[in-house]
Motif scaffolding. Structure first.
Motif, mmCIF file in Angstrom:
data_model
loop_
_atom_site.group_PDB
_atom_site.id
_atom_site.type_symbol
_atom_site.label_atom_id
_atom_site.label_comp_id
_atom_site.label_asym_id
_atom_site.label_seq_id
_atom_site.Cartn_x
_atom_site.Cartn_y
_atom_site.Cartn_z
ATOM 1 N N HIS A 277 10.321 68.558 31.069
ATOM 2 C CA HIS A 277 10.662 69.186 32.350
ATOM 3 C C HIS A 277 10.292 70.667 32.284
ATOM 4 O O HIS A 277 10.921 71.437 31.563
ATOM 5 N N SER A 300 22.713 71.230 31.786
ATOM 6 C CA SER A 300 21.779 70.159 31.435
ATOM 7 C C SER A 300 22.365 69.264 30.344
ATOM 8 O O SER A 300 22.934 69.756 29.358
ATOM 9 N N ASP A 408 23.365 69.719 37.111
ATOM 10 C CA ASP A 408 22.228 69.238 36.327
ATOM 11 C C ASP A 408 21.068 68.915 37.269
ATOM 12 O O ASP A 408 21.238 68.188 38.255
ATOM 13 N N SER A 410 18.234 67.361 36.397
ATOM 14 C CA SER A 410 17.344 66.336 35.836
ATOM 15 C C SER A 410 16.982 65.246 36.851
ATOM 16 O O SER A 410 15.877 64.685 36.800
ATOM 17 N N SER A 411 17.886 64.940 37.780
ATOM 18 C CA SER A 411 17.596 63.872 38.748
ATOM 19 C C SER A 411 16.439 64.245 39.676
ATOM 20 O O SER A 411 15.760 63.363 40.218
ATOM 21 N N TRP A 413 13.670 65.442 38.843
ATOM 22 C CA TRP A 413 12.383 65.122 38.218
ATOM 23 C C TRP A 413 11.964 63.677 38.490
ATOM 24 O O TRP A 413 10.795 63.330 38.317
ATOM 25 N N ASN A 414 12.903 62.870 38.878
ATOM 26 C CA ASN A 414 12.583 61.473 39.214
ATOM 27 C C ASN A 414 12.455 61.270 40.719
ATOM 28 O O ASN A 414 12.322 60.130 41.179
ATOM 29 N N GLN A 415 12.491 62.370 41.465
ATOM 30 C CA GLN A 415 12.410 62.272 42.923
ATOM 31 C C GLN A 415 11.014 61.833 43.362
ATOM 32 O O GLN A 415 10.009 62.420 42.956
ATOM 33 N N TRP A 508 20.752 70.500 48.401
ATOM 34 C CA TRP A 508 20.575 70.985 47.032
ATOM 35 C C TRP A 508 20.812 72.488 46.896
ATOM 36 O O TRP A 508 21.322 72.935 45.867
#
Length: 568
Positions: A277, A300, A408, A410-411, A413-415, A508
């Motif tokens: 990331h 994170s 966090d 991190s979610s 990055w999977n969008q 967000w």
């Protein structure tokens, strides 16, 4: 009779009292002489004047002095009493005194201190002299007859060109000029490190052990992790059998170099690993950039996957570099990029100049017919080099240096953004059609919402495919031809460049903390990202007090520099 007797008595006094007074006066004079001498003698030796009492042959050559002609040179061997002294001793002694006492002297004391020019004449160095940066003028140098041997000639040239010899640091620069008198003290009290190789190996082992757990989790770094593990085992074996440098095996230097090379590859390979990331921060503010990184890593769950690229200018590069070397943020890797040293072809031939995100203010009417003001931040010229700067990467997340992360990320990055290039916060109270007086009558979707920087997910592969950088350059050229002022061109070109290329990031980011006093406290506490867009940044005194605490909680209060600067 009384008077006569008195006279007789008085007549007998002079024969005895006069010599007594003379003896007393002589004693006082002797004592005063000793006191004065006791004061002068130390002063003479302190100033080194005793070196010149017998030096009748040392002649200064004054510029424009007719009497000095013909007295230009002097053979130091003419004086037998100075046979064992060199003409540099006096200069060196005076130089040392000046160096030691300079910090306590007024700035203008040495402005008329004489300096020898290349032609051998003495020049009075003033405060306006063009040779800036030298705190202490060189000592007076006297001329002497040319030495006869080649070694003596070399020594003479060294004295003239390097009149002031000071201890140097490892880079070869004069450390006194950089660090002041402390450098002299450091050199005088320097101790030779015992068992330096043992200590170096222990340091390397410490760093390798810290890196290894995060490297071992990366499937793409399997070869590197095996190599590092082997190096760690080798050093552990060596250090288990050696306590001093004398105990080390003959080939230990090669093992140390091998470990050094391996350590340097950890972060370097992470900086280009597209499976991680990658966060990009354009900033010239060390503290602000550190808050962004600290707040991001703090929330994170897998900080070892995080790689931060701080893009800054040449003026702040070394400050950034030092800061992020001294401070660690969990297992995240941090790269500092000097924007001005990027190797890109510049058509104008001018060096690259870093530009920060553009901020502009827009006033508009709300549904209830009220005037509302918003501050928009948007990409600047520098952002349009992202696909070139990070040519090995497929996706990056761009963070402004005035944001604070509270969840966090991190979610994100999977969008799945579909075919869109830029995942951004949209502000649909302002649409592009409402900005037609600024944007002109170009071909764009009038119903498109305005978008903001702060937190942006960028699909670099799609960006390259559409060549949006070239689109931006074309729009800049077209808009520049329409008006003379270029101050407001960048944000207009950015809005048009990403027309129909924005993927909305809903719920967000909470923006406005740099200008809006009426934001609900509960909304601030629950927002994943806080954006201090506006003029009242949280690190400034004029920042909105009620919002500063959410930013300040990520300051490292144990940091020595921050505590000394009273940043809290």
């Amino acid at each position: 009779m009384k008077s006569g007797g008195g006279g007789g008595a008085m007549g007998a006094v002079p024969s005895y009292s006069v010599p007594a007074k003379r003896r007393w006066r002589g004693f006082v004079i002797a004592v005063l002489g000793l006191v004065i001498l006791s004061m002068l003698v130390p002063l003479v030796f302190l100033l080194g004047l005793h070196n010149g009492f017998h030096s009748s042959g040392y002649i200064y050559e004054q510029r424009g002095s007719p009497s000095s002609k013909g007295l230009e040179s002097f053979d130091r061997h003419d004086s037998s009493r100075n046979r064992n002294r060199t003409e540099g001793d006096q200069s060196k002694h005076v130089e040392e005194l000046i160096t030691k006492f300079e910090p306590t002297l007024p700035k203008d004391v040495l402005k008329n201190y004489p300096r020898e020019e290349k032609n051998g004449t003495i020049k009075m160095v003033s405060s306006d002299d063009k040779h800036k940066g030298f705190n202490v003028p060189p000592p007076i140098v006297v001329r002497h007859s040319p030495p006869t041997s080649s070694n003596a000639i070399a020594g003479h040239m060294n004295q003239v060109t390097h009149v002031k010899t000071t201890p140097a640091d490892e880079s070869g620069k004069s450390c006194e000029l950089t660090f002041g008198s402390y450098c002299l003290w450091q050199q005088e009290h320097k101790e030779v490190m015992k068992d330096a190789m043992i200590k170096k190996l222990k340091d390397q082992l410490f760093v390798a052990r810290a890196y290894y757990p995060s490297i071992a989790k990366l499937p793409a770094q399997d070869k590197l992790s095996r190599e590092m593990k082997q190096n760690i085992q080798d050093l552990e074996h060596v250090l288990s059998e050696s306590t001093t440098d004398a105990d080390l095996p003959p080939l230990i230097e090669s093992k140390s170099q091998k470990m050094e090379i391996t350590i340097k590859r950890d972060d370097k390979e992470k900086f280009m690993d597209s499976s991680l990331h990658h966060y990009v921060i354009f900033s010239t503010n060390v503290l602000a950039a550190s808050i962004v990184i600290n707040s991001t890593t703090a929330h994170s769950k897998e900080s070892w996957k995080q790689v931060f690229h701080v893009v800054t200018d040449g003026q702040n590069y070394y400050a950034m570099k030092l800061w992020f070397l001294r401070n660690k943020y969990k297992d995240a890797a941090i790269e500092v990029v000097n924007f001005e040293h990027l190797d890109f072809d510049n058509q104008n031939g001018d060096p690259l100049q870093l530009s920060m995100p553009e901020e502009f203010r827009v006033s508009f009417r709300t549904a209830d017919n009220q005037i509302r003001i918003e501050y928009f931040s948007i990409f600047s010229h520098s952002h349009y080099l992202l696909p070139d700067i990070f040519s090995k990467l497929k996706k990056v997340m761009v963070l402004d240096d005035d944001v604070v992360i509270q969840h966090d990320l991190s979610s994100l990055w999977n969008q799945d953004m579909g075919e869109k290039v830029n995942g951004a916060v949209q502000f649909c109270s302002v649409r592009l059609g409402q900005l037609k007086s600024y944007l002109g009558q170009k071909d764009y979707n009038k119903d498109s919402c305005a978008w903001m920087s702060g937190l942006n997910i960028i699909d670099l592969e799609k960006w390259r495919e559409l060549d949006l950088t070239q689109t931006y350059k074309r729009l800049i050229k077209e808009l520049s031809a329409q008006e003379e002022s270029t101050n407001s061109i960048a944000w207009r070109a950015s809005l048009l460049t990403f027309d129909n290329e924005i993927y909305p990031l809903k719920d967000w980011v909470l923006s406005g903390l740099g200008h809006d006093y009426a934001i609900d406290t509960n909304s601030i506490k629950t927002a994943p990202v806080l954006h201090y867009n506006g003029k009242m940044k949280p690190w400034l005194d004029l920042g909105i007090p009620n919002y500063k605490s959410y930013w300040k909680m990520y300051i490292n209060k144990e940091n020595q520099f921050l505590s000394e600067c009273n940043v809290s």
